[in-house]
Design a protein around this motif. Structure first.
Motif, PDB file in Angstrom:
ATOM      1  N   ALA A 106     -58.999 -22.820  15.306  1.00 24.49           N
ATOM      2  CA  ALA A 106     -59.043 -24.251  15.580  1.00 24.49           C
ATOM      3  C   ALA A 106     -58.733 -24.510  17.051  1.00 24.49           C
ATOM      4  CB  ALA A 106     -58.034 -24.977  14.697  1.00 24.49           C
ATOM      5  N   LEU A 107     -59.451 -25.454  17.618  1.00 22.28           N
ATOM      6  CA  LEU A 107     -59.270 -25.838  19.013  1.00 22.28           C
ATOM      7  C   LEU A 107     -59.080 -27.347  19.100  1.00 22.28           C
ATOM      8  CD1 LEU A 107     -62.202 -23.780  20.579  1.00 22.28           C
ATOM      9  CD2 LEU A 107     -59.786 -23.144  20.543  1.00 22.28           C
ATOM     10  N   ALA A 108     -58.495 -27.797  20.194  1.00 24.00           N
ATOM     11  CA  ALA A 108     -58.261 -29.234  20.330  1.00 24.00           C
ATOM     12  C   ALA A 108     -58.108 -29.626  21.789  1.00 24.00           C
ATOM     13  CB  ALA A 108     -57.008 -29.642  19.562  1.00 24.00           C
ATOM     14  N   ALA A 168     -59.942 -32.675  17.630  1.00 22.57           N
ATOM     15  CA  ALA A 168     -59.765 -31.304  17.180  1.00 22.57           C
ATOM     16  C   ALA A 168     -61.038 -30.833  16.495  1.00 22.57           C
ATOM     17  CB  ALA A 168     -58.583 -31.203  16.222  1.00 22.57           C
ATOM     18  N   ILE A 169     -61.233 -29.515  16.476  1.00 23.90           N
ATOM     19  CA  ILE A 169     -62.445 -28.942  15.891  1.00 23.90           C
ATOM     20  C   ILE A 169     -62.083 -27.619  15.227  1.00 23.90           C
ATOM     21  CG2 ILE A 169     -63.063 -27.762  18.052  1.00 23.90           C
ATOM     22  CD1 ILE A 169     -66.005 -28.486  17.426  1.00 23.90           C
ATOM     23  N   CYS A 172     -56.487 -28.442  26.906  1.00 21.01           N
ATOM     24  CA  CYS A 172     -57.088 -27.820  25.743  1.00 21.01           C
ATOM     25  C   CYS A 172     -56.060 -26.902  25.105  1.00 21.01           C
ATOM     26  CB  CYS A 172     -58.365 -27.072  26.081  1.00 21.01           C
ATOM     27  SG  CYS A 172     -58.175 -25.604  27.084  1.00 21.01           S
ATOM     28  N   ALA A 173     -56.202 -26.729  23.799  1.00 23.56           N
ATOM     29  CA  ALA A 173     -55.240 -25.952  23.039  1.00 23.56           C
ATOM     30  C   ALA A 173     -55.962 -25.145  21.975  1.00 23.56           C
ATOM     31  CB  ALA A 173     -54.215 -26.871  22.385  1.00 23.56           C
ATOM     32  N   ALA A 174     -55.413 -23.993  21.669  1.00 23.32           N
ATOM     33  CA  ALA A 174     -56.016 -23.100  20.689  1.00 23.32           C
ATOM     34  C   ALA A 174     -54.982 -22.665  19.663  1.00 23.32           C
ATOM     35  CB  ALA A 174     -56.601 -21.881  21.387  1.00 23.32           C
ATOM     36  N   SER A 175     -55.416 -22.585  18.424  1.00 22.16           N
ATOM     37  CA  SER A 175     -54.539 -22.233  17.319  1.00 22.16           C
ATOM     38  C   SER A 175     -54.929 -20.876  16.732  1.00 22.16           C
ATOM     39  CB  SER A 175     -54.615 -23.304  16.241  1.00 22.16           C
ATOM     40  OG  SER A 175     -53.856 -22.947  15.109  1.00 22.16           O
ATOM     41  N   LEU A 176     -53.976 -20.230  16.120  1.00 20.71           N
ATOM     42  CA  LEU A 176     -54.263 -19.013  15.362  1.00 20.71           C
ATOM     43  C   LEU A 176     -54.752 -19.340  13.960  1.00 20.71           C
ATOM     44  CD1 LEU A 176     -51.215 -16.846  16.466  1.00 20.71           C
ATOM     45  CD2 LEU A 176     -53.581 -16.608  17.208  1.00 20.71           C
ATOM     46  N   ASN A 177     -54.714 -20.610  13.593  1.00 22.26           N
ATOM     47  CA  ASN A 177     -55.170 -21.050  12.279  1.00 22.26           C
ATOM     48  C   ASN A 177     -56.650 -21.416  12.333  1.00 22.26           C
ATOM     49  OD1 ASN A 177     -52.442 -20.950  11.403  1.00 22.26           O
ATOM     50  ND2 ASN A 177     -52.104 -22.959  12.292  1.00 22.26           N
ATOM     51  N   SER A 178     -57.337 -21.235  11.232  1.00 21.01           N
ATOM     52  CA  SER A 178     -58.768 -21.536  11.196  1.00 21.01           C
ATOM     53  C   SER A 178     -59.043 -22.972  10.773  1.00 21.01           C
ATOM     54  CB  SER A 178     -59.496 -20.582  10.261  1.00 21.01           C
ATOM     55  OG  SER A 178     -58.939 -20.663   8.961  1.00 21.01           O
ATOM     56  N   ASP A 179     -58.135 -23.545   9.989  1.00 16.84           N
ATOM     57  CA  ASP A 179     -58.358 -24.899   9.500  1.00 16.84           C
ATOM     58  C   ASP A 179     -58.100 -25.924  10.587  1.00 16.84           C
ATOM     59  OD1 ASP A 179     -56.898 -24.114   6.281  1.00 16.84           O
ATOM     60  OD2 ASP A 179     -58.965 -23.926   6.995  1.00 16.84           O
ATOM     61  N   THR A 223     -56.506 -28.844  12.403  1.00 15.60           N
ATOM     62  CA  THR A 223     -55.145 -29.345  12.389  1.00 15.60           C
ATOM     63  C   THR A 223     -54.949 -30.329  13.530  1.00 15.60           C
ATOM     64  OG1 THR A 223     -52.822 -28.748  12.453  1.00 15.60           O
ATOM     65  CG2 THR A 223     -54.309 -27.402  13.765  1.00 15.60           C
ATOM     66  N   LEU A 224     -54.135 -31.343  13.263  1.00 17.37           N
ATOM     67  CA  LEU A 224     -53.934 -32.414  14.228  1.00 17.37           C
ATOM     68  C   LEU A 224     -52.565 -32.330  14.894  1.00 17.37           C
ATOM     69  CD1 LEU A 224     -55.408 -35.346  12.107  1.00 17.37           C
ATOM     70  CD2 LEU A 224     -56.601 -33.687  13.552  1.00 17.37           C
ATOM     71  N   LEU A 225     -51.758 -31.351  14.503  1.00 16.15           N
ATOM     72  CA  LEU A 225     -50.387 -31.285  14.981  1.00 16.15           C
ATOM     73  C   LEU A 225     -50.271 -30.368  16.189  1.00 16.15           C
ATOM     74  CD1 LEU A 225     -48.535 -30.927  11.569  1.00 16.15           C
ATOM     75  CD2 LEU A 225     -48.882 -32.991  12.927  1.00 16.15           C
ATOM     76  N   ALA A 226     -49.643 -30.859  17.243  1.00 16.45           N
ATOM     77  CA  ALA A 226     -49.469 -30.060  18.451  1.00 16.45           C
ATOM     78  C   ALA A 226     -48.719 -28.765  18.160  1.00 16.45           C
ATOM     79  CB  ALA A 226     -48.742 -30.874  19.518  1.00 16.45           C
ATOM     80  N   ALA A 227     -47.770 -28.825  17.227  1.00 15.60           N
ATOM     81  CA  ALA A 227     -46.958 -27.649  16.910  1.00 15.60           C
ATOM     82  C   ALA A 227     -47.790 -26.509  16.327  1.00 15.60           C
ATOM     83  CB  ALA A 227     -45.848 -28.031  15.942  1.00 15.60           C
ATOM     84  N   ALA A 228     -48.982 -26.819  15.832  1.00 15.11           N
ATOM     85  CA  ALA A 228     -49.833 -25.797  15.226  1.00 15.11           C
ATOM     86  C   ALA A 228     -50.695 -25.070  16.243  1.00 15.11           C
ATOM     87  CB  ALA A 228     -50.719 -26.430  14.170  1.00 15.11           C
ATOM     88  N   TYR A 229     -50.626 -25.494  17.486  1.00 17.70           N
ATOM     89  CA  TYR A 229     -51.418 -24.870  18.547  1.00 17.70           C
ATOM     90  C   TYR A 229     -50.539 -23.931  19.359  1.00 17.70           C
ATOM     91  CZ  TYR A 229     -55.210 -27.795  17.161  1.00 17.70           C
ATOM     92  OH  TYR A 229     -56.200 -28.371  16.414  1.00 17.70           O
ATOM     93  N   HIS A 230     -51.005 -22.696  19.488  1.00 19.44           N
ATOM     94  CA  HIS A 230     -50.170 -21.644  20.043  1.00 19.44           C
ATOM     95  C   HIS A 230     -50.424 -21.362  21.515  1.00 19.44           C
ATOM     96  CE1 HIS A 230     -50.651 -21.069  15.679  1.00 19.44           C
ATOM     97  NE2 HIS A 230     -49.386 -20.671  15.717  1.00 19.44           N
ATOM     98  N   PHE A 231     -51.580 -21.788  22.013  1.00 21.20           N
ATOM     99  CA  PHE A 231     -51.942 -21.493  23.393  1.00 21.20           C
ATOM    100  C   PHE A 231     -52.446 -22.770  24.059  1.00 21.20           C
ATOM    101  CE2 PHE A 231     -51.466 -17.032  22.768  1.00 21.20           C
ATOM    102  CZ  PHE A 231     -51.847 -16.808  21.449  1.00 21.20           C
ATOM    103  N   TRP A 232     -52.055 -22.950  25.309  1.00 20.14           N
ATOM    104  CA  TRP A 232     -52.372 -24.181  26.037  1.00 20.14           C
ATOM    105  C   TRP A 232     -52.886 -23.858  27.434  1.00 20.14           C
ATOM    106  CZ3 TRP A 232     -51.574 -29.111  23.938  1.00 20.14           C
ATOM    107  CH2 TRP A 232     -50.919 -29.127  22.695  1.00 20.14           C
ATOM    108  N   GLY A 233     -53.804 -24.706  27.913  1.00 19.79           N
ATOM    109  CA  GLY A 233     -54.213 -24.621  29.290  1.00 19.79           C
ATOM    110  C   GLY A 233     -53.258 -25.385  30.188  1.00 19.79           C
ATOM    111  N   GLN A 234     -53.548 -25.383  31.474  1.00 26.89           N
ATOM    112  CA  GLN A 234     -52.696 -26.040  32.460  1.00 26.89           C
ATOM    113  C   GLN A 234     -53.018 -27.519  32.632  1.00 26.89           C
ATOM    114  OE1 GLN A 234     -49.968 -24.600  34.069  1.00 26.89           O
ATOM    115  NE2 GLN A 234     -50.394 -23.155  32.435  1.00 26.89           N
ATOM    116  N   GLY A 235     -54.163 -27.940  32.150  1.00 26.70           N
ATOM    117  CA  GLY A 235     -54.522 -29.352  32.197  1.00 26.70           C
ATOM    118  C   GLY A 235     -55.460 -29.695  33.341  1.00 26.70           C
TER     119      GLY A 235
END
Length: 122
Positions: free
Chosen positions: A31-33, A48-49, A94-101, A103-115
């Protein structure tokens, strides 16, 4: 090592468009957002996608104006922003999650860009 690098921000006039990109290196995540943070405010979800782009979700403030998409073969996440308004002024992450579903929660995203900064003026 996962790296996310945003680009495409800038200073624009009300009613115009921008397209943000997020280039991903390392493992292809699920999942990405896009999130954004305006001056003096908390970071909030923009859109999110899920892993293959079949499901998307948007904040009410951007529905109908912004479109999130991804091209996995290019390892790139996009955010098309149309009819930009002053309230869209923020740093976009942008943010990337280790989860496939999806998700709308920031806490579920494990990797972040600098903006990348977007400024919309009237």
């Amino acid at each position: 090592q996962v790296q996310l690098v945003e680009s495409g921000g800038g200073s624009v006039q009300v009613g115009t468009s921008l397209r943000l990109s997020c280039a991903m290196s390392g493992r292809l995540l699920n999942a990405l957002a896009w999130f954004r943070q305006a001056p003096g405010k908390e970071r909030t979800l923009v859109g999110a996608i899920d892993w293959n782009g079949s499901k998307t979700s948007y904040a009410d403030a951007v529905k109908g104006r912004f479109t999130i998409s991804r091209v996995n073969a290019e390892r790139t996440l996009y955010l098309q922003m149309n009819n930009l308004q002053p309230d869209d002024t923020a740093v976009y992450f942008c943010a990337a999650s280790l989860n496939s579903d999806l998700t709308l929660l920031a806490a579920a995203y494990h990797f972040w860009g600098q903006g990348t900064r977007v400024t919309v003026s009237s």
